[in-house]
Design a protein around this motif. Structure first.
Motif, PDB file in Angstrom:
ATOM      1  N   ARG A   1       0.837  -1.210   0.000  1.00 51.08           N
ATOM      2  CA  ARG A   1       0.000   0.000   0.000  1.00 51.08           C
ATOM      3  C   ARG A   1       0.866   1.252   0.000  1.00 51.08           C
ATOM      4  O   ARG A   1       0.641   2.185  -0.775  1.00 51.08           O
ATOM      5  CB  ARG A   1      -0.910  -0.003   1.230  1.00 51.08           C
ATOM      6  CG  ARG A   1      -2.347  -0.051   0.907  1.00 51.08           C
ATOM      7  CD  ARG A   1      -3.286   0.140   2.071  1.00 51.08           C
ATOM      8  NE  ARG A   1      -2.784  -0.044   3.402  1.00 51.08           N
ATOM      9  CZ  ARG A   1      -2.870  -1.157   4.119  1.00 51.08           C
ATOM     10  NH1 ARG A   1      -3.419  -2.230   3.607  1.00 51.08           N
ATOM     11  NH2 ARG A   1      -2.397  -1.219   5.336  1.00 51.08           N
ATOM     12  N   ALA A   2       1.875   1.271   0.874  1.00 56.21           N
ATOM     13  CA  ALA A   2       2.756   2.442   0.968  1.00 56.21           C
ATOM     14  C   ALA A   2       3.506   2.676  -0.336  1.00 56.21           C
ATOM     15  O   ALA A   2       3.652   3.815  -0.785  1.00 56.21           O
ATOM     16  CB  ALA A   2       3.736   2.268   2.126  1.00 56.21           C
TER      17      ALA A   2
ATOM     18  N   GLU B   1      -4.696   9.648   4.769  1.00 56.32           N
ATOM     19  CA  GLU B   1      -4.123   8.332   4.447  1.00 56.32           C
ATOM     20  C   GLU B   1      -2.636   8.442   4.128  1.00 56.32           C
ATOM     21  O   GLU B   1      -1.842   7.583   4.528  1.00 56.32           O
ATOM     22  CB  GLU B   1      -4.860   7.700   3.272  1.00 56.32           C
ATOM     23  CG  GLU B   1      -6.268   7.266   3.609  1.00 56.32           C
ATOM     24  CD  GLU B   1      -7.091   6.903   2.393  1.00 56.32           C
ATOM     25  OE1 GLU B   1      -7.880   5.953   2.510  1.00 56.32           O
ATOM     26  OE2 GLU B   1      -6.958   7.565   1.336  1.00 56.32           O
ATOM     27  N   ILE B   2      -2.270   9.506   3.424  1.00 56.05           N
ATOM     28  CA  ILE B   2      -0.853   9.720   3.114  1.00 56.05           C
ATOM     29  C   ILE B   2      -0.085   9.929   4.412  1.00 56.05           C
ATOM     30  O   ILE B   2       0.950   9.297   4.648  1.00 56.05           O
ATOM     31  CB  ILE B   2      -0.666  10.919   2.166  1.00 56.05           C
ATOM     32  CG1 ILE B   2      -1.349  10.656   0.827  1.00 56.05           C
ATOM     33  CG2 ILE B   2       0.817  11.217   1.964  1.00 56.05           C
ATOM     34  CD1 ILE B   2      -1.459  11.883  -0.067  1.00 56.05           C
ATOM     35  N   ALA B   3      -0.599  10.794   5.289  1.00 58.21           N
ATOM     36  CA  ALA B   3       0.077  11.098   6.554  1.00 58.21           C
ATOM     37  C   ALA B   3       0.150   9.871   7.461  1.00 58.21           C
ATOM     38  O   ALA B   3       1.180   9.627   8.092  1.00 58.21           O
ATOM     39  CB  ALA B   3      -0.639  12.241   7.263  1.00 58.21           C
ATOM     40  N   ALA B   4      -0.919   9.089   7.527  1.00 58.57           N
ATOM     41  CA  ALA B   4      -0.945   7.913   8.398  1.00 58.57           C
ATOM     42  C   ALA B   4       0.092   6.874   7.977  1.00 58.57           C
ATOM     43  O   ALA B   4       0.612   6.135   8.814  1.00 58.57           O
ATOM     44  CB  ALA B   4      -2.339   7.290   8.397  1.00 58.57           C
ATOM     45  N   ASN B   5       0.400   6.835   6.700  1.00 54.34           N
ATOM     46  CA  ASN B   5       1.364   5.862   6.173  1.00 54.34           C
ATOM     47  C   ASN B   5       2.724   6.496   5.870  1.00 54.34           C
ATOM     48  O   ASN B   5       3.579   5.859   5.266  1.00 54.34           O
ATOM     49  CB  ASN B   5       0.794   5.215   4.906  1.00 54.34           C
ATOM     50  CG  ASN B   5      -0.411   4.368   5.188  1.00 54.34           C
ATOM     51  OD1 ASN B   5      -0.301   3.269   5.703  1.00 54.34           O
ATOM     52  ND2 ASN B   5      -1.591   4.899   4.881  1.00 54.34           N
ATOM     53  N   TRP B   6       2.898   7.746   6.264  1.00 52.66           N
ATOM     54  CA  TRP B   6       4.069   8.522   5.867  1.00 52.66           C
ATOM     55  C   TRP B   6       5.417   7.865   6.164  1.00 52.66           C
ATOM     56  O   TRP B   6       6.317   7.907   5.300  1.00 52.66           O
ATOM     57  CB  TRP B   6       4.034   9.919   6.472  1.00 52.66           C
ATOM     58  CG  TRP B   6       5.120  10.778   5.912  1.00 52.66           C
ATOM     59  CD1 TRP B   6       6.242  11.213   6.548  1.00 52.66           C
ATOM     60  CD2 TRP B   6       5.220  11.267   4.579  1.00 52.66           C
ATOM     61  NE1 TRP B   6       7.022  11.942   5.702  1.00 52.66           N
ATOM     62  CE2 TRP B   6       6.410  11.992   4.484  1.00 52.66           C
ATOM     63  CE3 TRP B   6       4.413  11.148   3.456  1.00 52.66           C
ATOM     64  CZ2 TRP B   6       6.820  12.606   3.305  1.00 52.66           C
ATOM     65  CZ3 TRP B   6       4.805  11.761   2.276  1.00 52.66           C
ATOM     66  CH2 TRP B   6       6.004  12.482   2.216  1.00 52.66           C
ATOM     67  N   PRO B   7       5.644   7.263   7.324  1.00 49.17           N
ATOM     68  CA  PRO B   7       6.978   6.692   7.574  1.00 49.17           C
ATOM     69  C   PRO B   7       7.431   5.717   6.489  1.00 49.17           C
ATOM     70  O   PRO B   7       8.618   5.633   6.185  1.00 49.17           O
ATOM     71  CB  PRO B   7       6.811   5.983   8.922  1.00 49.17           C
ATOM     72  CG  PRO B   7       5.709   6.731   9.602  1.00 49.17           C
ATOM     73  CD  PRO B   7       4.768   7.124   8.479  1.00 49.17           C
ATOM     74  N   VAL B   8       6.504   4.999   5.874  1.00 44.39           N
ATOM     75  CA  VAL B   8       6.859   4.069   4.801  1.00 44.39           C
ATOM     76  C   VAL B   8       6.679   4.732   3.439  1.00 44.39           C
ATOM     77  O   VAL B   8       7.530   4.594   2.554  1.00 44.39           O
ATOM     78  CB  VAL B   8       6.022   2.771   4.894  1.00 44.39           C
ATOM     79  CG1 VAL B   8       6.419   1.794   3.805  1.00 44.39           C
ATOM     80  CG2 VAL B   8       6.193   2.129   6.268  1.00 44.39           C
ATOM     81  N   VAL B   9       5.599   5.484   3.259  1.00 42.11           N
ATOM     82  CA  VAL B   9       5.317   6.140   1.972  1.00 42.11           C
ATOM     83  C   VAL B   9       6.483   7.006   1.531  1.00 42.11           C
ATOM     84  O   VAL B   9       6.871   6.982   0.361  1.00 42.11           O
ATOM     85  CB  VAL B   9       4.024   6.992   2.060  1.00 42.11           C
ATOM     86  CG1 VAL B   9       3.887   7.908   0.851  1.00 42.11           C
ATOM     87  CG2 VAL B   9       2.804   6.105   2.191  1.00 42.11           C
ATOM     88  N   ARG B  10       7.063   7.735   2.443  1.00 46.91           N
ATOM     89  CA  ARG B  10       8.125   8.697   2.103  1.00 46.91           C
ATOM     90  C   ARG B  10       9.291   8.036   1.377  1.00 46.91           C
ATOM     91  O   ARG B  10       9.955   8.646   0.558  1.00 46.91           O
ATOM     92  CB  ARG B  10       8.589   9.448   3.334  1.00 46.91           C
ATOM     93  CG  ARG B  10       9.254   8.563   4.387  1.00 46.91           C
ATOM     94  CD  ARG B  10       9.592   9.291   5.672  1.00 46.91           C
ATOM     95  NE  ARG B  10      10.234  10.566   5.485  1.00 46.91           N
ATOM     96  CZ  ARG B  10      11.517  10.711   5.106  1.00 46.91           C
ATOM     97  NH1 ARG B  10      12.264   9.660   4.902  1.00 46.91           N
ATOM     98  NH2 ARG B  10      12.017  11.906   4.937  1.00 46.91           N
TER      99      ARG B  10
END
Length: 129
Positions: free
Chosen positions: A63-64, A87-96
């Motif tokens: 997902r990230a 959703e972007i912020a909640a997953n930010w540690p991996v999304v980034r």
């Protein structure tokens, strides 16, 4: 050999798919949600249905990775068809990790903060920060 219609010929868009076009990008079809591939998925072959399935059911890393790809490659207006800032912020540690180029990652961090989300940054903190 003809190179297409002349400038003075009149053409009307009927909204019907030209059978010779295959799966070529058609903005009208994209807006209708009938495009086989997402317009931003140039480096892969993801359909709208697959994107939504991954966002709904994929493992956190998958997902990230997809969210990172969406915010990196999709036109800004199209991003919101798939994800919300929350959703972007909640997953930010991996999304980034999946946002490229790094300057874009910094822009997203700034934007999320402006919108009121707390996100961690790996950028060096400056004076007054």
């Amino acid at each position: 050999m003809s190179r297409g219609p002349s400038a003075d010929e009149e053409h009307e868009y009927t909204g019907e798919k030209d059978k010779s076009d295959g799966d070529r990008f058609d903005p009208a079809r994209r807006l209708e949600g009938t495009m086989p591939r997402a317009s931003f998925a140039w480096s892969g072959d993801l359909t709208e249905e697959e994107i939504r399935r991954i966002l709904r059911e994929g493992d956190p890393e998958e997902r990230a990775r997809l969210i990172g790809r969406i915010v990196s490659e999709a036109p800004f207006e199209e991003i919101w068809r798939y994800v919300t800032p929350a959703e972007i912020a909640a997953n930010w540690p991996v999304v980034r990790r999946y946002i490229w180029p790094p300057d874009l990652r910094e822009i997203w961090e700034w934007g999320l903060r402006v919108w009121g989300y707390e996100v961690a940054s790996d950028a060096p903190s400056g004076e007054g920060a």
